[in-house]
Scaffold this active site. Structure first.
Site, mmCIF file in Angstrom:
data_model
loop_
_atom_site.group_PDB
_atom_site.id
_atom_site.type_symbol
_atom_site.label_atom_id
_atom_site.label_comp_id
_atom_site.label_asym_id
_atom_site.label_seq_id
_atom_site.Cartn_x
_atom_site.Cartn_y
_atom_site.Cartn_z
ATOM 1 N N ASP A 83 -4.816 -76.517 15.311
ATOM 2 C CA ASP A 83 -5.957 -77.193 14.712
ATOM 3 C C ASP A 83 -5.841 -78.688 14.953
ATOM 4 O OD1 ASP A 83 -8.140 -77.883 13.161
ATOM 5 O OD2 ASP A 83 -6.992 -77.878 11.306
ATOM 6 N N ARG B 243 2.986 -82.821 9.568
ATOM 7 C CA ARG B 243 1.908 -83.742 9.935
ATOM 8 C C ARG B 243 2.478 -85.157 9.940
ATOM 9 N NH1 ARG B 243 -3.090 -81.334 6.190
ATOM 10 N NH2 ARG B 243 -3.162 -79.271 7.185
ATOM 11 N N GLN C 229 1.622 -74.740 1.995
ATOM 12 C CA GLN C 229 0.384 -74.414 1.291
ATOM 13 C C GLN C 229 -0.042 -72.966 1.556
ATOM 14 O OE1 GLN C 229 -2.258 -77.317 3.128
ATOM 15 N NE2 GLN C 229 -3.042 -75.809 4.563
ATOM 16 N N ASP D 297 -14.598 -80.040 -0.124
ATOM 17 C CA ASP D 297 -13.285 -80.229 -0.736
ATOM 18 C C ASP D 297 -13.355 -79.882 -2.213
ATOM 19 O OD1 ASP D 297 -12.225 -81.114 1.642
ATOM 20 O OD2 ASP D 297 -12.409 -83.248 1.158
ATOM 21 N N GLU E 225 -7.118 -83.322 -4.480
ATOM 22 C CA GLU E 225 -7.729 -82.339 -3.588
ATOM 23 C C GLU E 225 -6.810 -81.128 -3.494
ATOM 24 O OE1 GLU E 225 -8.090 -81.649 1.086
ATOM 25 O OE2 GLU E 225 -8.971 -83.566 0.461
ATOM 26 N N SER F 33 -9.276 -77.827 1.058
ATOM 27 C CA SER F 33 -10.334 -78.199 1.995
ATOM 28 C C SER F 33 -10.745 -76.913 2.689
ATOM 29 C CB SER F 33 -9.819 -79.231 3.004
ATOM 30 O OG SER F 33 -10.819 -79.545 3.947
#
Length: 275
Positions: free
Chosen positions: A57, A111, A126, A239, A252, A255
């Site tokens: 992604d 990331r 997650q 979100d 958040e 998403s």
């Protein structure tokens, strides 16, 4: 530069052992509820994929993946996943999942370009899920139902944890009722605020919020936030935010969105100049 802050007078209500046990209980309870509520089966996800296969992604399109050569594949470059948005769609096809059902996994990623603060880390851990829907089900009703189901799972998890640890019972309860708002409505309400400031102001007022329609330009000429054009349909994504009282900001938690189809993919690629 890290933007990590510690709120004044903050004190942990659980010790280290209780915290680790609580994390385990949260993970076990939540995944069972999520699986049941959304009709998902668990699968194992990859930590990395080969570069150039179109599986990784691109997030907002600017983040750099962590990559490394694999010796026994002729030093072919592998990339640590950013997310599993594309891999999940391939997996749904491989498992021949029927409409109305899907998959979930405990996704781990790196990331390296993440802005570090209380809510973001270089390391990602997650829950990730995806389900098959029919063309007729590509509606806002389907999106809103999924959001409502996820919020229900999260609120039930909070109640379960409070039952196991009485010292948490004085902490604020999450609001189960979701307030839906579009990114354009949010800009109209707070034209002089930044997108993040709008999120904080609106979520503080309403508690649990879903901001819908992220990726395309608003009337100001700027998007609320970045989204890769080959990911969600910008008209049917968003979100999910909870108000986080200790940090005094919107958190958040997800998403998500209905994915692009043939037409929205072509339209969004043209808008983004990525054809």
């Amino acid at each position: 530069m890290s933007y990590l802050i510690k709120p004044a007078n903050y004190k942990a209500l659980l010790d280290l052992k209780q915290t680790e046990l609580g994390i385990k209980q949260i993970k076990e309870f939540f995944q069972q509820n999520l699986s049941s509520e959304l009709r998902l089966r668990r699968v194992t996800a990859p930590l990395f994929v080969l570069k150039g296969m179109g599986i990784n992604d691109d997030l907002s399109g600017t983040e750099r993946p962590v990559s490394f050569p694999i010796k026994d594949l002729g030093d072919a470059q592998a990339e640590v996943v950013h997310s599993l948005a594309k891999w999940k769609r391939l997996t749904l096809a491989d498992y021949n999942i029927e409409p109305g059902y899907g998959i979930y996994t405990d996704m781990n990623a790196i990331r390296r370009d993440e802005e570090l603060d209380n809510l973001h880390s270089v390391y990602v851990d997650q829950w990730d899920w995806e389900k098959v829907i029919t063309p007729e089900a590509r509606t806002l009703f389907t999106l809103h139902q999924a959001v409502t189901d996820i919020v229900s799972c999260i609120c039930d998890t909070q109640l379960t944890v409070r039952g196991k640890y009485p010292q948490l019972c004085d902490t604020p309860l999450l609001r189960r009722r979701v307030t839906f708002v579009t990114a354009q409505e949010l800009e109209d309400l707070y034209p002089d605020l930044t997108p993040k400031q709008r999120e904080n102001a609106f979520t503080k007022k309403h508690g649990t919020v879903f901001i819908q329609g992220i990726g395309g330009k608003l009337r100001s000429g700027k998007p609320h936030d970045g989204r890769a054009p080959d990911y969600d349909d910008w008209s049917m994504n968003g979100d999910l935010l909870f108000w986080h009282e200790p940090l005094g900001m919107a958190l958040e938690i997800s998403s998500m969105g209905i994915r692009v189809d043939e037409n929205s993919l072509a339209a969004q690629l043209k808008i983004a100049g990525c054809e």
